[in-house]
Design an enzyme around this catalytic site. Structure first.
Site, short mmCIF file in Angstrom:
data_model
loop_
_atom_site.label_atom_id
_atom_site.label_comp_id
_atom_site.label_asym_id
_atom_site.label_seq_id
_atom_site.Cartn_x
_atom_site.Cartn_y
_atom_site.Cartn_z
N ASP A 1 -7.88 -28.85 -76.02
CA ASP A 1 -7.67 -28.40 -77.39
C ASP A 1 -6.37 -27.61 -77.49
OD1 ASP A 1 -7.78 -27.30 -79.93
OD2 ASP A 1 -9.87 -26.66 -79.76
N ASP B 1 2.60 -36.52 -83.61
CA ASP B 1 2.15 -37.60 -84.49
C ASP B 1 0.64 -37.54 -84.69
OD1 ASP B 1 2.84 -39.93 -86.02
OD2 ASP B 1 1.91 -41.18 -84.48
N LYS C 1 4.22 -35.31 -88.13
CA LYS C 1 3.67 -36.11 -89.23
C LYS C 1 2.88 -35.22 -90.19
CE LYS C 1 0.32 -39.09 -88.26
NZ LYS C 1 -0.18 -40.37 -87.70
#
Length: 208
Positions: free
Chosen positions: A94, A116, A156
């Protein structure tokens, strides 16, 4: 559940090209276009790839750098088995955990941070864009904390009114910050990318 649109259910030009060239996903051509336009990656760079599975961006980075530099790739899920390299370090975990942050920092600082990552989508644009924004904020934190001065960044984001807020924040970190939508994005997709170029030197903390 609504049926996927034709462009998502059938392999398009970019998906077929990715398969032929040995990449796990079509997303690789977005990074390729971003680098071609902005010149973000140089030989010998140390690169951090956030949310990297299945590994298309990591694969492209490995091919571009060849044996030079180093790539630190991180995701909750494993990379595809085909993604490997002597200069690749992969951490599964994580990105919000202190353990993963510490491991990433130990291998930095970085010349380039890319992300991304996409949230698990619900089909509800409001929910999905909110989740995307959280990922973007996390990626910007990594860029601010772990990029070298002069370093570059791309992430992104699902388009909504808030990307301007993120760009304003990025303009405080980078000499140049802008949005860019690569041609390889699907026409109906509302994803785009935020680009940060030439990270500024941090101003020294003022003395009380």
């Amino acid at each position: 559940m609504a049926k996927a649109s034709n462009s998502y259910s059938k392999p398009d030009y970019w998906s077929q090209k990715a398969f032929k060239e040995g990449y796990p996903a079509r997303s690789v051509y977005k990074l390729q276009e971003i680098d071609s336009k902005f010149g973000m990656l140089k030989s010998g760079h140390t690169v951090l790839d956030l949310g990297s599975a299945p590994g298309s961006w990591t694969t492209w980075l490995l091919r571009k750098l060849e044996k030079s530099g180093k790539i630190v790739s991180v995701d909750l899920n494993p990379l595809a088995k085909s993604v490997k390299g002597d200069n690749l370090i992969f951490f599964q975990g994580d990105l919000l955990s202190e353990e993963i942050r510490s491991k990433i920092k130990e291998n930095g600082p970085y010349d380039l941070v890319v992300c991304d990552a996409a949230p698990l989508t619900t089909g509800n644009r409001t929910v999905d864009t909110a989740r995307s924004r959280s990922l973007v904020e996390m990626a910007i934190w990594y860029a601010e904390e772990m990029l070298k001065p002069g370093g570059n960044f791309c992430v992104k984001i699902f388009q909504n009114g808030d990307q301007q807020k993120e760009l304003i924040k990025m303009r405080g970190i980078f000499a140049t910050a802008k949005g860019f939508k690569p041609e390889a994005c699907r026409t109906e997709s509302f994803e785009t990318y935020l680009i940060g170029l030439n990270k500024k030197e941090r101003e020294p903390a003022s003395q009380a």
